[in-house]
Design an enzyme around this catalytic site. Structure first.
Site, PDB file in Angstrom:
ATOM      1  CG  ASP A  17      33.498  26.232  22.375  1.00  0.00           C
ATOM      2  OD1 ASP A  17      34.240  26.461  21.398  1.00  0.00           O
ATOM      3  OD2 ASP A  17      33.865  26.389  23.550  1.00  0.00           O
ATOM      4  CG  LEU A  63      22.333  31.797  20.284  1.00  0.00           C
ATOM      5  CD1 LEU A  63      22.035  31.929  21.770  1.00  0.00           C
ATOM      6  CD2 LEU A  63      23.236  30.595  20.034  1.00  0.00           C
ATOM      7  CE1 TYR A  68      40.813  37.324  27.600  1.00  0.00           C
ATOM      8  CE2 TYR A  68      42.475  38.228  29.070  1.00  0.00           C
ATOM      9  CZ  TYR A  68      41.476  37.300  28.808  1.00  0.00           C
ATOM     10  OH  TYR A  68      41.152  36.365  29.769  1.00  0.00           O
ATOM     11  CE1 TYR A 107      23.004  44.630  27.409  1.00  0.00           C
ATOM     12  CE2 TYR A 107      21.097  43.207  27.626  1.00  0.00           C
ATOM     13  CZ  TYR A 107      21.995  43.882  26.835  1.00  0.00           C
ATOM     14  OH  TYR A 107      21.869  43.834  25.476  1.00  0.00           O
ATOM     15  CD  GLN A 110      18.780  50.651  29.730  1.00  0.00           C
ATOM     16  OE1 GLN A 110      19.960  50.969  29.806  1.00  0.00           O
ATOM     17  NE2 GLN A 110      18.096  50.757  28.613  1.00  0.00           N
ATOM     18  NE  ARG A 119      45.885  29.740  28.630  1.00  0.00           N
ATOM     19  CZ  ARG A 119      44.564  29.625  28.792  1.00  0.00           C
ATOM     20  NH1 ARG A 119      43.930  30.462  29.582  1.00  0.00           N
ATOM     21  NH2 ARG A 119      43.878  28.687  28.171  1.00  0.00           N
TER      22      ARG A 119
HETATM   23  P1  NAD Z   1      39.996  28.594  26.380  1.00  0.00           P
HETATM   24  O1  NAD Z   1      40.578  29.277  25.201  1.00  0.00           O
HETATM   25  O2  NAD Z   1      40.504  27.250  26.737  1.00  0.00           O
HETATM   26  O3  NAD Z   1      38.408  28.482  26.229  1.00  0.00           O
HETATM   27  C1  NAD Z   1      37.633  29.460  25.603  1.00  0.00           C
HETATM   28  C2  NAD Z   1      36.523  28.769  24.826  1.00  0.00           C
HETATM   29  O4  NAD Z   1      35.692  29.776  24.200  1.00  0.00           O
HETATM   30  C3  NAD Z   1      37.051  27.884  23.698  1.00  0.00           C
HETATM   31  O5  NAD Z   1      36.449  26.615  23.744  1.00  0.00           O
HETATM   32  C4  NAD Z   1      36.672  28.643  22.437  1.00  0.00           C
HETATM   33  O6  NAD Z   1      36.496  27.816  21.313  1.00  0.00           O
HETATM   34  C5  NAD Z   1      35.394  29.339  22.878  1.00  0.00           C
HETATM   35  N1  NAD Z   1      35.061  30.520  22.059  1.00  0.00           N
HETATM   36  C6  NAD Z   1      35.846  31.591  21.793  1.00  0.00           C
HETATM   37  N2  NAD Z   1      35.209  32.455  20.985  1.00  0.00           N
HETATM   38  C7  NAD Z   1      33.979  31.918  20.741  1.00  0.00           C
HETATM   39  C8  NAD Z   1      32.859  32.340  19.973  1.00  0.00           C
HETATM   40  N3  NAD Z   1      32.875  33.481  19.275  1.00  0.00           N
HETATM   41  N4  NAD Z   1      31.756  31.571  19.960  1.00  0.00           N
HETATM   42  C9  NAD Z   1      31.720  30.390  20.647  1.00  0.00           C
HETATM   43  N5  NAD Z   1      32.755  29.943  21.391  1.00  0.00           N
HETATM   44  C10 NAD Z   1      33.874  30.699  21.425  1.00  0.00           C
HETATM   45  O7  NAD Z   1      40.160  29.613  27.598  1.00  0.00           O
HETATM   46  P2  NAD Z   1      39.976  29.390  29.168  1.00  0.00           P
HETATM   47  O8  NAD Z   1      41.300  29.489  29.793  1.00  0.00           O
HETATM   48  O9  NAD Z   1      39.155  28.185  29.421  1.00  0.00           O
HETATM   49  O10 NAD Z   1      39.167  30.697  29.557  1.00  0.00           O
HETATM   50  C11 NAD Z   1      37.768  30.671  29.714  1.00  0.00           C
HETATM   51  C12 NAD Z   1      37.267  32.041  30.168  1.00  0.00           C
HETATM   52  O11 NAD Z   1      37.892  32.417  31.399  1.00  0.00           O
HETATM   53  C13 NAD Z   1      37.578  33.151  29.160  1.00  0.00           C
HETATM   54  O12 NAD Z   1      36.473  34.044  29.112  1.00  0.00           O
HETATM   55  C14 NAD Z   1      38.772  33.841  29.766  1.00  0.00           C
HETATM   56  O13 NAD Z   1      38.816  35.201  29.398  1.00  0.00           O
HETATM   57  C15 NAD Z   1      38.520  33.674  31.264  1.00  0.00           C
HETATM   58  N6  NAD Z   1      39.793  33.708  32.004  1.00  0.00           N
HETATM   59  C16 NAD Z   1      40.646  32.640  31.981  1.00  0.00           C
HETATM   60  C17 NAD Z   1      41.846  32.713  32.679  1.00  0.00           C
HETATM   61  C18 NAD Z   1      42.808  31.557  32.739  1.00  0.00           C
HETATM   62  O14 NAD Z   1      43.868  31.674  33.360  1.00  0.00           O
HETATM   63  N7  NAD Z   1      42.526  30.412  32.146  1.00  0.00           N
HETATM   64  C19 NAD Z   1      42.191  33.891  33.367  1.00  0.00           C
HETATM   65  C20 NAD Z   1      41.326  34.955  33.320  1.00  0.00           C
HETATM   66  C21 NAD Z   1      40.101  34.864  32.658  1.00  0.00           C
HETATM   67  N1  UDP Z   2      55.922  33.626  29.924  1.00  0.00           N
HETATM   68  C1  UDP Z   2      57.241  33.220  29.793  1.00  0.00           C
HETATM   69  N2  UDP Z   2      57.528  32.204  28.942  1.00  0.00           N
HETATM   70  C2  UDP Z   2      56.577  31.552  28.231  1.00  0.00           C
HETATM   71  C3  UDP Z   2      55.224  31.952  28.374  1.00  0.00           C
HETATM   72  C4  UDP Z   2      54.941  33.007  29.235  1.00  0.00           C
HETATM   73  O1  UDP Z   2      58.137  33.781  30.441  1.00  0.00           O
HETATM   74  O2  UDP Z   2      56.923  30.613  27.480  1.00  0.00           O
HETATM   75  C5  UDP Z   2      55.601  34.728  30.864  1.00  0.00           C
HETATM   76  C6  UDP Z   2      54.739  35.823  30.276  1.00  0.00           C
HETATM   77  O3  UDP Z   2      55.526  36.775  29.575  1.00  0.00           O
HETATM   78  C7  UDP Z   2      54.089  36.392  31.532  1.00  0.00           C
HETATM   79  C8  UDP Z   2      53.896  35.159  32.422  1.00  0.00           C
HETATM   80  O4  UDP Z   2      54.815  34.183  31.937  1.00  0.00           O
HETATM   81  O5  UDP Z   2      54.966  37.283  32.166  1.00  0.00           O
HETATM   82  C9  UDP Z   2      52.475  34.584  32.376  1.00  0.00           C
HETATM   83  O6  UDP Z   2      52.147  34.400  31.018  1.00  0.00           O
HETATM   84  P1  UDP Z   2      50.794  33.749  30.521  1.00  0.00           P
HETATM   85  O7  UDP Z   2      50.771  33.874  29.032  1.00  0.00           O
HETATM   86  O8  UDP Z   2      50.626  32.397  31.093  1.00  0.00           O
HETATM   87  O9  UDP Z   2      49.636  34.624  31.181  1.00  0.00           O
HETATM   88  P2  UDP Z   2      49.403  36.194  31.383  1.00  0.00           P
HETATM   89  O10 UDP Z   2      50.538  36.982  30.849  1.00  0.00           O
HETATM   90  O11 UDP Z   2      48.141  36.448  30.650  1.00  0.00           O
HETATM   91  O12 UDP Z   2      49.288  36.315  32.835  1.00  0.00           O
END
Ligand code: NAD
Ligand code: UDP
Length: 310
Positions: free
Chosen positions: A31, A61, A146, A160, A163, A187
Site C-alpha cells: 500500500d 516491485l 474510476y 490474462y 492467454q 462517501r
Molecule cells: P480505500 O480507499 O479505503 O482503500 C484503497 C487502498 O488502496 C488504500 O489503502 C490506498 O492507499 C491503496 N492504494 C491506492 N492506490 C495505490 C497504489 N498505487 N499503490 C498501492 N496502494 C494503493 O477504498 P476501499 O473502499 O477499501 O476499496 C477497496 C477496493 O474495493 C477498491 O479497489 C475499490 O475500487 C473496491 N470497491 C469498493 C467499494 C466500496 O463501497 N467501498 C465499492 C466498489 C468497489
Molecule cells: N451523496 C449525497 N451526499 C453526500 C455524499 C453522497 O447525497 O454527502 C450521494 C451521492 O451523490 C450518491 C450517493 O449519495 O448519489 C452515494 O454516494 P457515494 O459517494 O457514497 O457512492 P457512489 O456514488 O460511488 O455510489
C-alpha cells in the site's frame, strides 16, 4: 497460506486482512497510503503473520514475493471525492498496478482476485444489475477515471486468464460501509453520520431520489473470501453486495433518527453522472459462492454509528 493484499491499509482491505490473519494466514500488504490509513496497519501489525510493504504497485516491485500463493488486488481509490481529486493515479493503478499484479500472479502461479465495482454498470438502464449487463458509462465524465479504469482492469484480468490459463476471480463490489471508513472520505454513510453527530447539515445531492444498496463490510469479506476459495475454473465476474435498496433521502432520514440528531437536511446539486439507481442481482453469488448477506441496513448502520461516535 501466504497471501498478498494490495490496498490492505484501506477500508475493505484492512477488514479482509484481519479476517485472513485470524484464520492463521500470513498476510503481506502492499500500500502507498494514498487513501489508506496508518491506524489500520497499526491494528494489523499486532498479528504475528502481518507484513507491510509501503510501495506504489504501479512501480516494479523490489521484493521477491514468489512464495505467496494468492493475491487480493484491492488497491485503488474508491470514493468519488478521492478519485475526482486524483483521476490519473486512479486510472494508472487500475491499469499499470493491475498489470504488475497479474504479471506477478502469472509468473509465480498465484490465484488473483480483482476488486472491481458496480461502477462498471455506470448509470444503469437495467435494474437490478445482473453480471450480463454491459453498462451505461460516460467515457469522458467525472467518474470515468474510476469506471473505465475498472473496466480495463476486468478486461486485462480475463485476457490474462485466456492467454496464460491462470486462475483469476473478478468481484463486482457494490456500495460497502462500516467501521474504519475515513470520516471525511466523502462517501455518503460516513459523511451523513459525521454530520448528524456533529450537528451540521446533511447535504443530499439532487432530490435524494437516487438509490443505492449498502452492504455491511463483514458480509463483503464473506463474499470476497468465498470467491477466492471458489472452484478454480470460476472467474466471474460476480456481483457481491446487499440488495436492500434505499433512496439517499431515506438514508438521510434513517441516520437522523438513529443518531437522534437535530441537524437539518439540505439539498444541493447532483454531481455529473451520479447513477440514479443501483441494486445488485446476487443470484450468481448465492448459487456459486453460497453468499447471503446477514447484516441488514438497520443493524449495520447502528454498528457504523457506534464506531463514529467513538
Ligand atoms: P480505500 O480507499 O479505503 O482503500 C484503497 C487502498 O488502496 C488504500 O489503502 C490506498 O492507499 C491503496 N492504494 C491506492 N492506490 C495505490 C497504489 N498505487 N499503490 C498501492 N496502494 C494503493 O477504498 P476501499 O473502499 O477499501 O476499496 C477497496 C477496493 O474495493 C477498491 O479497489 C475499490 O475500487 C473496491 N470497491 C469498493 C467499494 C466500496 O463501497 N467501498 C465499492 C466498489 C468497489
Ligand atoms: N451523496 C449525497 N451526499 C453526500 C455524499 C453522497 O447525497 O454527502 C450521494 C451521492 O451523490 C450518491 C450517493 O449519495 O448519489 C452515494 O454516494 P457515494 O459517494 O457514497 O457512492 P457512489 O456514488 O460511488 O455510489
Amino acid at each position: 497460506m501466504r497471501i498478498i493484499v494490495t490496498g490492505g491499509a484501506g477500508f475493505i482491505g484492512s477488514h479482509l486482512c484481519e479476517r485472513l490473519l485470524k484464520e492463521g494466514n500470513e498476510v503481506l500488504v502492499i500500500d502507498n497510503f494514498v487513501t489508506g490509513d496508518r491506524k489500520n496497519t497499526d491494528i494489523l501489525a499486532r498479528h504475528a503473520g502481518f507484513r507491510l510493504i509501503e510501495a506504489d504497485i504501479c512501480e516494479p516491485l523490489k521484493e521477491d514475493l514468489s512464495s505467496c500463493e494468492a493475491i487480493y488486488h484491492l488497491a485503488s481509490p474508491a470514493s468519488p471525492v478521492d478519485y475526482r481529486e486524483i483521476p490519473l493515479q486512479t486510472l494508472w493503478v487500475n491499469a499499470a498496478g493491475t498489470k504488475n499484479m497479474l504479471d506477478l500472479a502469472a509468473r509465480s502461479g498465484m490465484k488473483i482476485l480483482l476488486a472491481s465495482t458496480s461502477e462498471v454498470y455506470g448509470d444503469p438502464l437495467e435494474h437490478p444489475q445482473k453480471e450480463t449487463y454491459f453498462g451505461n458509462v460516460n467515457t469522458l465524465g467525472e467518474r470515468s477515471c474510476y469506471d473505465e479504469g475498472k473496466r480495463f482492469a476486468e478486461s486485462m484480468a480475463v485476457n490474462y486468464r485466456k492467454q496464460f490459463g491462470m486462475p483469476v476471480k473478478i468481484a463486482r463490489i457494490f456500495n460497502t460501509y462500516g467501521p474504519r471508513m475515513r470520516k471525511h472520505d466523502g462517501r455518503v454513510i460516513p459523511e451523513f453520520i459525521t454530520k448528524a453527530l456533529g450537528g451540521e447539515p446533511l447535504q443530499v445531492h439532487g432530490d435524494g431520489g437516487q438509490t443505492r444498496s449498502f452492504c455491511y463490510v463483514d458480509d463483503m469479506i464473506d463474499g470476497l473470501t468465498a470467491l477466492m476459495n471458489s472452484p478454480e475454473n470460476f472467474t466471474g465476474p460476480v456481483n457481491i453486495g446487499n440488495p436492500e435498496e434505499v433512496t439517499i433521502r431515506q438514508l438521510a432520514e434513517i441516520i437522523m433518527e438513529k443518531t437522534g440528531s437535530e441537524s437539518r437536511i439540505i439539498y444541493t446539486d447532483k454531481p455529473q453522472d451520479d447513477p440514479l439507481q443501483r441494486c445488485p442481482d446476487i443470484a450468481l453469488a448465492k448459487r456459486v459462492l453460497g453468499f447471503e448477506p446477514k447484516i441488514g441496513l438497520d443493524e449495520g448502520l447502528q454498528k457504523a454509528i457506534d464506531y463514529f461516535r467513538t
